[in-house]
Design a protein around this motif. Structure first.
Motif, PDB file in Angstrom:
ATOM      1  N   ASP A 285       0.847  -1.191   0.000  1.00  0.00           N
ATOM      2  CA  ASP A 285       0.000   0.000   0.000  1.00  0.00           C
ATOM      3  C   ASP A 285       0.889   1.249   0.000  1.00  0.00           C
ATOM      4  OD1 ASP A 285      -1.682   2.135   0.603  1.00  0.00           O
ATOM      5  OD2 ASP A 285      -2.866   1.011   2.068  1.00  0.00           O
ATOM      6  N   PRO A 286       0.762   2.131  -1.005  1.00  0.00           N
ATOM      7  CA  PRO A 286       1.619   3.326  -1.060  1.00  0.00           C
ATOM      8  C   PRO A 286       1.548   4.180   0.194  1.00  0.00           C
ATOM      9  CG  PRO A 286       0.438   3.040  -3.131  1.00  0.00           C
ATOM     10  CD  PRO A 286      -0.129   2.033  -2.172  1.00  0.00           C
ATOM     11  N   ASP A 287       0.393   4.209   0.863  1.00  0.00           N
ATOM     12  CA  ASP A 287       0.275   5.004   2.087  1.00  0.00           C
ATOM     13  C   ASP A 287       1.208   4.483   3.182  1.00  0.00           C
ATOM     14  OD1 ASP A 287      -1.637   6.601   0.911  1.00  0.00           O
ATOM     15  OD2 ASP A 287      -3.332   5.474   1.741  1.00  0.00           O
ATOM     16  N   LEU A 288       1.478   3.173   3.180  1.00  0.00           N
ATOM     17  CA  LEU A 288       2.372   2.607   4.186  1.00  0.00           C
ATOM     18  C   LEU A 288       3.819   2.994   3.921  1.00  0.00           C
ATOM     19  CD1 LEU A 288       0.907  -1.016   4.517  1.00  0.00           C
ATOM     20  CD2 LEU A 288       0.498   0.955   6.014  1.00  0.00           C
ATOM     21  N   LEU A 289       4.142   3.197   2.657  1.00  0.00           N
ATOM     22  CA  LEU A 289       5.527   3.511   2.301  1.00  0.00           C
ATOM     23  C   LEU A 289       5.921   4.920   2.710  1.00  0.00           C
ATOM     24  CD1 LEU A 289       5.730   1.926  -1.273  1.00  0.00           C
ATOM     25  CD2 LEU A 289       6.577   0.975   0.880  1.00  0.00           C
ATOM     26  N   VAL A 316      23.288   5.032  -6.200  1.00  0.00           N
ATOM     27  CA  VAL A 316      22.351   5.572  -5.211  1.00  0.00           C
ATOM     28  C   VAL A 316      22.034   4.452  -4.230  1.00  0.00           C
ATOM     29  CG1 VAL A 316      20.032   6.492  -4.869  1.00  0.00           C
ATOM     30  CG2 VAL A 316      21.407   7.251  -6.823  1.00  0.00           C
ATOM     31  N   GLN A 317      22.018   4.748  -2.945  1.00  0.00           N
ATOM     32  CA  GLN A 317      21.903   3.683  -1.947  1.00  0.00           C
ATOM     33  C   GLN A 317      20.525   3.044  -1.903  1.00  0.00           C
ATOM     34  OE1 GLN A 317      22.694   4.896   2.109  1.00  0.00           O
ATOM     35  NE2 GLN A 317      23.485   2.872   2.623  1.00  0.00           N
ATOM     36  N   ASN A 318      19.476   3.871  -2.036  1.00  0.00           N
ATOM     37  CA  ASN A 318      18.114   3.361  -1.897  1.00  0.00           C
ATOM     38  C   ASN A 318      17.260   3.791  -3.082  1.00  0.00           C
ATOM     39  OD1 ASN A 318      18.318   2.274   0.927  1.00  0.00           O
ATOM     40  ND2 ASN A 318      18.822   4.410   1.337  1.00  0.00           N
ATOM     41  N   ALA A 319      16.365   2.904  -3.489  1.00  0.00           N
ATOM     42  CA  ALA A 319      15.395   3.240  -4.530  1.00  0.00           C
ATOM     43  C   ALA A 319      14.215   3.940  -3.877  1.00  0.00           C
ATOM     44  CB  ALA A 319      14.933   1.975  -5.257  1.00  0.00           C
ATOM     45  N   ASP A 320      13.965   5.178  -4.252  1.00  0.00           N
ATOM     46  CA  ASP A 320      12.901   5.975  -3.659  1.00  0.00           C
ATOM     47  C   ASP A 320      11.618   5.780  -4.464  1.00  0.00           C
ATOM     48  OD1 ASP A 320      11.198   7.845  -2.606  1.00  0.00           O
ATOM     49  OD2 ASP A 320      12.570   9.541  -2.795  1.00  0.00           O
ATOM     50  N   PRO A 321      10.560   5.251  -3.815  1.00  0.00           N
ATOM     51  CA  PRO A 321       9.304   5.021  -4.558  1.00  0.00           C
ATOM     52  C   PRO A 321       8.709   6.297  -5.139  1.00  0.00           C
ATOM     53  CG  PRO A 321       9.268   3.927  -2.420  1.00  0.00           C
ATOM     54  CD  PRO A 321      10.474   4.806  -2.423  1.00  0.00           C
ATOM     55  N   GLU A 322       9.056   7.464  -4.560  1.00  0.00           N
ATOM     56  CA  GLU A 322       8.489   8.724  -5.034  1.00  0.00           C
ATOM     57  C   GLU A 322       9.485   9.534  -5.861  1.00  0.00           C
ATOM     58  OE1 GLU A 322       6.897  10.839  -1.734  1.00  0.00           O
ATOM     59  OE2 GLU A 322       5.413   9.306  -1.254  1.00  0.00           O
ATOM     60  N   ALA A 323      10.594   8.934  -6.211  1.00  0.00           N
ATOM     61  CA  ALA A 323      11.592   9.656  -6.998  1.00  0.00           C
ATOM     62  C   ALA A 323      11.046  10.004  -8.377  1.00  0.00           C
ATOM     63  CB  ALA A 323      12.855   8.809  -7.139  1.00  0.00           C
ATOM     64  N   GLN A 324      11.479  11.151  -8.877  1.00  0.00           N
ATOM     65  CA  GLN A 324      11.077  11.572 -10.217  1.00  0.00           C
ATOM     66  C   GLN A 324      11.780  10.676 -11.231  1.00  0.00           C
ATOM     67  OE1 GLN A 324       8.868  14.128 -11.027  1.00  0.00           O
ATOM     68  NE2 GLN A 324       9.026  13.279 -13.096  1.00  0.00           N
ATOM     69  N   LEU A 325      11.022   9.965 -12.030  1.00  0.00           N
ATOM     70  CA  LEU A 325      11.612   9.075 -13.015  1.00  0.00           C
ATOM     71  C   LEU A 325      11.991   9.867 -14.267  1.00  0.00           C
ATOM     72  CD1 LEU A 325       9.239   5.983 -12.725  1.00  0.00           C
ATOM     73  CD2 LEU A 325      11.416   6.384 -11.570  1.00  0.00           C
ATOM     74  N   VAL A 326      13.100   9.504 -14.853  1.00  0.00           N
ATOM     75  CA  VAL A 326      13.572  10.178 -16.060  1.00  0.00           C
ATOM     76  C   VAL A 326      12.990   9.464 -17.277  1.00  0.00           C
ATOM     77  CG1 VAL A 326      15.585  10.853 -17.420  1.00  0.00           C
ATOM     78  CG2 VAL A 326      15.692  10.896 -14.910  1.00  0.00           C
ATOM     79  N   GLY A 327      12.266  10.180 -18.073  1.00  0.00           N
ATOM     80  CA  GLY A 327      11.662   9.601 -19.259  1.00  0.00           C
ATOM     81  C   GLY A 327      12.405   9.990 -20.524  1.00  0.00           C
ATOM     82  N   GLU A 328      11.712   9.981 -21.636  1.00  0.00           N
ATOM     83  CA  GLU A 328      12.310  10.303 -22.924  1.00  0.00           C
ATOM     84  C   GLU A 328      12.597  11.801 -23.004  1.00  0.00           C
ATOM     85  OE1 GLU A 328      11.308   9.645 -27.687  1.00  0.00           O
ATOM     86  OE2 GLU A 328       9.995   8.818 -26.126  1.00  0.00           O
ATOM     87  N   LEU A 329      13.852  12.164 -23.314  1.00  0.00           N
ATOM     88  CA  LEU A 329      14.273  13.553 -23.351  1.00  0.00           C
ATOM     89  C   LEU A 329      14.857  13.905 -24.717  1.00  0.00           C
ATOM     90  CD1 LEU A 329      16.169  13.734 -19.921  1.00  0.00           C
ATOM     91  CD2 LEU A 329      13.834  14.497 -20.379  1.00  0.00           C
TER      92      LEU A 329
END
Length: 342
Positions: A285-289, A316-329
């Protein structure tokens, strides 16, 4: 000619203990250990209450998973029609509950339980991850589960000229192998470990997990079939105990011949390079994260291990579930060209 594990009834087995060093020794020698007094009275009550309430509610709304009934099995023979097989209407007796991480803080607390971490670390090292957190309620009339290991998916070492067993083609219940009696032949190390929390007494009568002590050192999967023609030992333990076992040991749920339910929470762990049974990066559940402690996120697989599990930069040490993902540029020169073309 297949041979089974060398253990026979009457041979030594692991006695319950409160000493972690002794438990570690038992785990190494027998492939399992029983640690007493892990859960205190209030914790035990809270876990039992939450599990019973959750199980009852899942039955009420029609999503309960019920298995170990006559005519049911987990083999790949039915893998294309398994989704609707495991219900009470189809003869299911025992009840299993999945993704307990989402179903109560008392369950999530077990994921980072430090009391038994030294035992899991002795098998998997310090950076192990959670593979699944589930429950098994063994009810009266449930059939015994066939013997299996928790790392059936790992091909065992073979002579270099033998045809390899490719990992992506392996299926549950196959490749039990053959033993030529050569004790110098290499076997795989443990890559998975189980911790079973006993929420009431585990007895032979109520379906205590059945184990084959020392079978973790055979390097084999158990012969197929129910029942397996191998002597087994019921892992009897008092409520509040935990049974820890090596992922290579042969084991299976016993048949509950009592009039009471047998309650257990099962935490399975694996090395950080292996795929967990439950997909926590997708299923939690995203709310738990949002407020989850770092230690819990690490156990759920959000910690990057040697560049594996990353979503971008490998260091990077940890994968952040809310990190901004880099898409097509596109570079600025192309952006300007596109604007000019309009």
């Amino acid at each position: 000619m297949e041979t089974c594990a060398p253990w026979q009834p009457g041979d030594p087995s692991a006695s319950p203990t409160t000493d972690i060093d002794q438990a570690r020794s038992n785990l190494r020698e027998f492939g399992y250990c029983i640690v007493e007094d892990v859960l205190g009275g209030s914790e035990l009550t809270a876990l039992r209450t939450r599990l019973v309430e959750q199980a009852e509610a899942e039955i009420e709304i029609g999503i309960a998973f019920e298995d170990q009934g006559p005519g049911q099995d987990w083999s790949n023979r039915h893998r294309h029609s398994l989704e609707n097989v495991f219900t009470a209407a189809n003869g299911g007796v025992n009840q299993r509950l999945w993704m307990l991480v989402n179903k109560g803080v008392v369950f999530r607390n077990l994921v980072t339980d430090q009391r038994l971490s030294p035992l899991v670390e002795s098998l998997l090292g310090p950076e192990f991850v959670l593979s699944s957190l589930t429950a098994n309620i063994a009810k009266p009339g449930g059939r015994p589960m066939g013997l299996h290991t928790d790392q059936w998916w790992l091909p065992r070492p073979l002579p270099r000229h033998d045809e390899p067993h490719v990992p992506g083609a392996m299926e549950r219940g196959e490749f039990h192998g053959a033993d030529d009696g050569d004790l110098t032949r290499p076997i795989n190390p443990p890559c998975a470990a189980n911790v079973v929390y006993c929420l009431n007494d585990f007895t032979e009568a109520n379906g205590a997990t059945r184990l084959v002590p020392t079978s973790h050192l055979t390097g084999l999967q158990p012969p197929p079939g129910i029942p397996c023609p191998v002597p087994t030992l019921p892992a009897e333990a008092r409520a509040g105990s935990a049974i820890v076992w090596d992922g290579r040991i042969w084991h299976g749920t016993g048949a509950n011949q009592s009039s009471e339910h047998r309650l257990a929470v099962l935490a399975t762990f694996c090395g950080p390079q292996f795929r967990p049974q439950e997909n926590y990066t997708l299923g939690v559940d995203p709310d738990l994260l949002e407020d989850a402690p770092r230690e819990l996120l690490d156990r759920l697989g959000f910690r990057i291990w040697n560049a594996y599990g990353r979503v971008g930069h490998p260091y990077v040490q940890n994968a952040d579930p809310e990190a901004q993902l880099v898409g097509e540029l596109a570079p600025k020169r192309l952006q300007l060209k596109q604007v000019a073309a309009r």
